[in-house]
Design a protein around this motif. Structure first.
Motif: not given
Length: 447
Positions: A261-266, A220-229, A290-296, A11-15
């Motif tokens: 995030s692959g599951t929400e607008n974040a 260094v450059e790195k990137s990735g994605r997981n099964a959850g998007g 940063g953004r989480l749904n309705e807030q930026s 899970q992405l650290d959107f803390s």
């Protein structure tokens, strides 16, 4: 990234626990692994007293690959209150755990997922023929890592290999060397992997560059994605070159980080940079979004030291919701030889357009006298002169000696041998790193 599909459930650290971290208002922490010497200059009644203290901090996160499980952690909602006291030399900040305020900091809207960390086990064959997986996305507010945290180890020969692990996940690795004019050489290693069904993948590239002008670069450059998007991207660079105007050696470090995030607008994006030269000139800064749904939210800060005692620091951060609520805080300070100023503003705009703000300022005369003034849209005002000491950081807590000591791998890069009678073409232009595909907006909302 772990090679099995189950290990890609990171899970992405959107803390956003440090979204509006009030420590930035005074310390401007830049997320380095350790803070070395910190000097503060005190002026009282014209007498100068220099004090030195040592501060140890562990705010830089190692990038050693680890496995993660998508555990849910406990969190505590917090809100922040920024308050300025006209009777004190600097504004005071209070943090308290409480229900949501009328326009609470975005921190109160987010929950830290706090993924559990487990011991990392390489997802390679028993003979460890493949590269170790890198399944960990970048973390917020960790600044610029030191080169040792990346563990860059370039291959010594040209290779192009791939394989399949026991769980049917795949990996690939290649390395090479590019040559160009003016003694240019770039040694590089690329690696990556994906799960058996292709739903998760990771990529990472390491490089070192050099030429006959003395230019050296480690990156260094790195990137990735997981099964959850969920997806992420990160780049890090460290450069040694000769400054065009001063002819002094300069070391520059930078980092960009992005996660979605692959599951929400974040999602979030950060850009950090540091520049140092051999005479003590230093520049540091960061841009965050940063953004989480309705807030930026946005944040910018910077520090400039000229190496002769002059210092400029500033911070500007703001946030808004889709409903139209906006709020922010900004301040700036300038000092030299005990004389200087501080000023700032805290503001809020309601969905109906009603605006509230409080502005404040301080003038430090270097003789133990401080002029304080301010006002707000609700009728507050003050204008006084007080007897008070002046404190500020005249030198960066992490400077030229520190960055040289932490850049041994960069400094040890060996350029190609220059033939006798061949001289380099001096070109001081540095090509900036390309921005991420979705560069976030970088302007404050209208007030």
């Amino acid at each position: 990234m772990a090679a099995s599909s189950s290990a890609f459930a990171t899970q992405l650290d959107f803390s956003l626990s440090r979204l509006f971290d009030v420590s930035h208002l005074q310390s401007h922490s830049n997320g380095l692994e350790e803070l070395r010497k910190r000097k503060r200059v005190c002026f009282e009644g014209g007498d100068r007293v220099a004090g030195v203290c040592r501060i140890s901090c562990c705010c830089s996160n190692s990038v050693v690959p680890i496995r993660r499980t998508s555990g849910s952690g406990k969190s505590v909602e917090k809100c922040e209150e920024w308050r300025f006291d006209s009777k004190k030399s600097t504004h005071r900040v209070r943090i308290q755990a409480a229900p949501a305020m009328p326009f609470a900091s975005p921190q109160s809207y987010f929950v830290s997922k706090g993924p559990k960390q487990e011991k990392f086990y390489p997802r390679c064959t028993p003979r460890n023929s493949g590269p170790q997986s890198r399944d960990s996305p970048p973390k917020r507010d960790t600044g610029i890592a030191n080169e040792k945290d990346w563990g860059i180890s370039l291959l010594n020969e040209n290779v192009n290999e791939s394989g399949v692990n026991e769980d049917d996940s795949t990996w690939h690795r290649e390395g090479g060397e590019d040559l160009g004019d003016n003694g240019y050489r770039c040694r590089w290693t690329r690696m990556g992997g994906s799960s058996h069904d292709g739903s998760s993948e990771w990529k990472e590239t390491w490089w070192e560059k050099s030429d006959w002008t003395g230019y050296k670069e480690l990156g260094v450059e790195k990137s990735g994605r997981n099964a959850g998007g969920d997806s992420w991207w990160e780049t890090w660079q460290e450069v040694l070159h000769q400054d065009e105007w001063s002819n002094l050696a300069r070391i520059e470090r930078s980092a960009q980080k992005q996660a979605k995030s692959g599951t929400e607008n974040a999602g979030w994006y950060e850009k950090w940079w540091e520049k140092y030269d051999a005479k003590g000139w230093t520049e540091k800064g960061a841009h965050k979004y940063g953004r989480l749904n309705e807030q930026s939210w946005w944040e910018k800060w910077g520090e400039n030291y000229d190496g002769r005692g002059s210092v400029l620091k500033w911070t500007d951060k703001w946030a808004e919701t889709e409903l139209g609520t906006k709020w922010g805080d900004k301040w700036e300070e300038k000092f030299f030889a005990g004389i200087g100023s501080r000023q700032g503003e805290t503001w809020h705009v309601s969905p109906s357009g009603d605006r509230w703000s409080r502005t404040w300022g301080e003038e430090h005369f270097g003789n133990g006298k401080v002029h304080k003034y301010g006002k707000s849209t609700t009728g507050e005002s003050w204008d006084i002169v007080v007897d008070e000491e002046t404190y500020y950081e005249a030198e960066p807590h992490y400077g030229w000696p520190d960055v040289v000591g932490d850049s041994s791998q960069l400094l040890s890069i060996q350029p190609l041998e220059r033939p006798p009678g061949v001289y380099p073409n001096i070109d001081f232009g540095l090509s900036p790193s390309p921005p991420p595909a979705d560069d976030p907006p970088d302007t404050p909302p209208s007030q």
